[in-house]
Design an enzyme around this catalytic site. Sequence first.
Site, mmCIF file in Angstrom:
data_model
loop_
_atom_site.group_PDB
_atom_site.id
_atom_site.type_symbol
_atom_site.label_atom_id
_atom_site.label_comp_id
_atom_site.label_asym_id
_atom_site.label_seq_id
_atom_site.Cartn_x
_atom_site.Cartn_y
_atom_site.Cartn_z
ATOM 1 N N LYS A 181 0.850 -1.198 0.000
ATOM 2 C CA LYS A 181 0.000 0.000 0.000
ATOM 3 C C LYS A 181 0.885 1.247 0.000
ATOM 4 O O LYS A 181 1.610 1.505 0.958
ATOM 5 C CB LYS A 181 -0.904 0.051 1.233
ATOM 6 C CG LYS A 181 -1.971 1.147 1.070
ATOM 7 C CD LYS A 181 -2.620 1.591 2.343
ATOM 8 C CE LYS A 181 -1.934 2.726 3.045
ATOM 9 N NZ LYS A 181 -1.853 3.984 2.298
ATOM 10 N N GLU A 255 10.266 0.521 10.085
ATOM 11 C CA GLU A 255 11.232 1.610 9.916
ATOM 12 C C GLU A 255 10.476 2.882 10.251
ATOM 13 O O GLU A 255 9.565 3.274 9.515
ATOM 14 C CB GLU A 255 11.753 1.675 8.476
ATOM 15 C CG GLU A 255 12.430 0.412 7.988
ATOM 16 C CD GLU A 255 13.736 0.114 8.685
ATOM 17 O OE1 GLU A 255 14.316 1.026 9.315
ATOM 18 O OE2 GLU A 255 14.181 -1.041 8.630
ATOM 19 N N CYS A 292 13.385 10.660 7.431
ATOM 20 C CA CYS A 292 13.494 10.068 8.763
ATOM 21 C C CYS A 292 14.932 10.150 9.261
ATOM 22 O O CYS A 292 15.191 10.186 10.446
ATOM 23 C CB CYS A 292 13.032 8.629 8.708
ATOM 24 S SG CYS A 292 13.830 7.707 7.391
ATOM 25 N N GLU A 391 9.714 15.063 16.038
ATOM 26 C CA GLU A 391 10.046 14.985 14.614
ATOM 27 C C GLU A 391 9.150 15.962 13.846
ATOM 28 O O GLU A 391 7.935 15.818 13.809
ATOM 29 C CB GLU A 391 9.823 13.560 14.115
ATOM 30 C CG GLU A 391 10.342 13.362 12.724
ATOM 31 C CD GLU A 391 10.129 11.941 12.214
ATOM 32 O OE1 GLU A 391 9.049 11.387 12.446
ATOM 33 O OE2 GLU A 391 11.044 11.412 11.566
HETATM 34 P P1 NAD Z 1 2.303 7.778 8.583
HETATM 35 O O1 NAD Z 1 2.727 6.819 9.619
HETATM 36 O O2 NAD Z 1 1.191 8.679 8.877
HETATM 37 O O3 NAD Z 1 1.872 6.997 7.242
HETATM 38 C C1 NAD Z 1 2.698 6.025 6.673
HETATM 39 C C2 NAD Z 1 1.837 4.997 5.967
HETATM 40 O O4 NAD Z 1 1.021 4.337 6.905
HETATM 41 C C3 NAD Z 1 0.897 5.580 4.913
HETATM 42 O O5 NAD Z 1 0.851 4.724 3.798
HETATM 43 C C4 NAD Z 1 -0.432 5.598 5.619
HETATM 44 O O6 NAD Z 1 -1.539 5.534 4.751
HETATM 45 C C5 NAD Z 1 -0.327 4.330 6.454
HETATM 46 N N1 NAD Z 1 -1.217 4.291 7.611
HETATM 47 C C6 NAD Z 1 -1.689 5.331 8.342
HETATM 48 N N2 NAD Z 1 -2.508 4.875 9.311
HETATM 49 C C7 NAD Z 1 -2.558 3.531 9.193
HETATM 50 C C8 NAD Z 1 -3.223 2.497 9.912
HETATM 51 N N3 NAD Z 1 -4.031 2.761 10.937
HETATM 52 N N4 NAD Z 1 -3.026 1.226 9.536
HETATM 53 C C9 NAD Z 1 -2.211 0.924 8.505
HETATM 54 N N5 NAD Z 1 -1.565 1.858 7.776
HETATM 55 C C10 NAD Z 1 -1.723 3.151 8.119
HETATM 56 O O7 NAD Z 1 3.628 8.520 8.209
HETATM 57 P P2 NAD Z 1 3.786 9.735 7.210
HETATM 58 O O8 NAD Z 1 3.412 10.975 7.921
HETATM 59 O O9 NAD Z 1 3.138 9.431 5.949
HETATM 60 O O10 NAD Z 1 5.383 9.667 6.970
HETATM 61 C C11 NAD Z 1 6.248 10.296 7.771
HETATM 62 C C12 NAD Z 1 6.845 9.361 8.808
HETATM 63 O O11 NAD Z 1 7.508 8.271 8.185
HETATM 64 C C13 NAD Z 1 7.897 10.065 9.619
HETATM 65 O O12 NAD Z 1 7.736 9.772 10.972
HETATM 66 C C14 NAD Z 1 9.202 9.487 9.111
HETATM 67 O O13 NAD Z 1 10.256 9.561 9.969
HETATM 68 C C15 NAD Z 1 8.797 8.110 8.766
HETATM 69 N N6 NAD Z 1 9.733 7.531 7.786
HETATM 70 C C16 NAD Z 1 10.614 6.589 8.226
HETATM 71 C C17 NAD Z 1 11.523 6.026 7.359
HETATM 72 C C18 NAD Z 1 12.490 4.975 7.841
HETATM 73 O O14 NAD Z 1 12.987 4.214 7.028
HETATM 74 N N7 NAD Z 1 12.769 4.869 9.132
HETATM 75 C C19 NAD Z 1 11.546 6.411 6.029
HETATM 76 C C20 NAD Z 1 10.633 7.384 5.608
HETATM 77 C C21 NAD Z 1 9.723 7.926 6.517
#
Ligand code: NAD
Length: 498
Positions: A181, A255, A292, A391
């Site tokens: 997804k 991650e 991140c 963050e």
């Molecule tokens: P997010 O957690 O809101 O969303 C990430 C994904 O999760 C999206 O596809 C979203 O639709 C899905 N999601 C949201 N709620 C869900 C649920 N209840 N069940 C299943 N899936 C769900 O994060 P974001 O705001 O889109 O991205 C930013 C975050 O991602 C930051 O915290 C960043 O640090 C992190 N990030 C981490 C890495 C890494 O490798 N460590 C890399 C990139 C981003």
Amino acid sequence: MLSQSASNLGLSKVYGAFINNEFQPVRGAVFPAVAAATGMHLAEIARCGPQEVEAAVLAAERAFPAWSALPPEERASYLHKLADAIERNATRFTTIDTLDIGRGLWETGIDHAIAVSQYRYFAAAIITHEGFGRPIPDGYLVAKREPYGVCGQIIPWNVPAIMASFKIAPAVAAGNTVVLKPDENASLSTLELCKLIAEIFPPGVINVVPGMGEEAGAALTAHPRVAKLAFTGSSDVGRIVSAAGAHRLVPVSLELGGKSPNIIFPDIETADIDAIVDNVTFASMYCNGQSCLAGTRLFIHDAIYDDFMAKLIASMRRIRVADPASEGPLLGCVVSARQGQRVQAYIDIGREQASLATGGARVNVAGCDAGWFFEPTVFETANDSRLAQEEIFGPVLSVIRWNDYERMIHDANNVRYGLAAGIYTTNLKHAMATADRLQAGNIWINSYFNLASGSPFGGFKESGIGSEYCHETLNMYTHLKAVTIQTQVKPAWYSPLS
Ligand code: NAD
């Protein structure tokens, strides 16, 4: 400029779920893909739910026996073909991501190059991903690695091409099939990738269900026949995904977020300061801070603080905030109005609770009225401030002055995250001792963001569980099976024959 290029990109008007190598007709609700900078409508995307997830899991399940039975060399050849196809389409993909998420072309170009290297890395790695064995009395023990089956994978919006490759490449290389997804803010390049996948892979090996987290994402994590979950995103949603995995007792790799320290020692060579300032600027502003890994807490030693800060401020002010479709290094807009409001809220907090060194304003960019552009922003603050602890995911750097080594190490570790850390010093002893004491999964000495394929990429503490980007990742996508062979059947000790 972007509006002209959009019409030549070959985007579909509507994207359904990608299942069995075909985009499904859209029967239910859709959501729009909108250009982050201009607000231009790019496409409609199916808002998938349990029904599409069920169909995708079924397709992946059916594809699994034949896919997992292929020799690793053959699976590798599919990954190589995908890497080659992405490379041939690099300009198109780069433009799509720049339109969709508002990051400069020079950055999204790097994303696709990294994605290509991931498909190639795992194509090579799977061939040397071996189990182990040893002779035992009158027989042999063989421990082999087997794929789990259907993997449910969820990715965020910041670097969609990299994220898709981090998930797809190791999973399918290891013989799993995938239901992925993408993020609702950045689905287009993944859906366009599906068009290449359809030409290369057998049906059902890679399936994509776009949609909202609480709908498609939740349906995927709850699906009873998904055998392994992998998630990249915020720590808060990581907890939800982890709980779903715990409930079903399936392995989950995560991650998550970061708030990484970047530490400047006083022993740096004067001649190196400009290059270090450049590194530090890149560490915090690359990806508009929406990374991140970003080095968002900068610890500068008291003895060099004033000189370093003067150069840092000048470096930040040199950054061009511009239309992401322009050539060359630049800072584009953040991904959405929601993210823009979040960044603005943190800048407002900073203005009240910290000292603004540079930036802090929203920028209007001609022709990009919908975009949330910000000046590169630097605050001087304390490590326990909200700015330094939370963050932000925007172009906001917190600077902390240090002079006591033990206190600095304590502060650098005193955060919920543990993804990365940078160290700048000419003293090998400082470098190695500090690397040992920092609680983070990636430590970069004298060069931030120094990511070579094969370097384990994973977080300590609330930054995640597991490592991607490396050989070890293949272990996350396989379980061990022990097969013990005896050359002849012997009576058991309790047997009446003995
Ligand atoms: P997010 O957690 O809101 O969303 C990430 C994904 O999760 C999206 O596809 C979203 O639709 C899905 N999601 C949201 N709620 C869900 C649920 N209840 N069940 C299943 N899936 C769900 O994060 P974001 O705001 O889109 O991205 C930013 C975050 O991602 C930051 O915290 C960043 O640090 C992190 N990030 C981490 C890495 C890494 O490798 N460590 C890399 C990139 C981003």
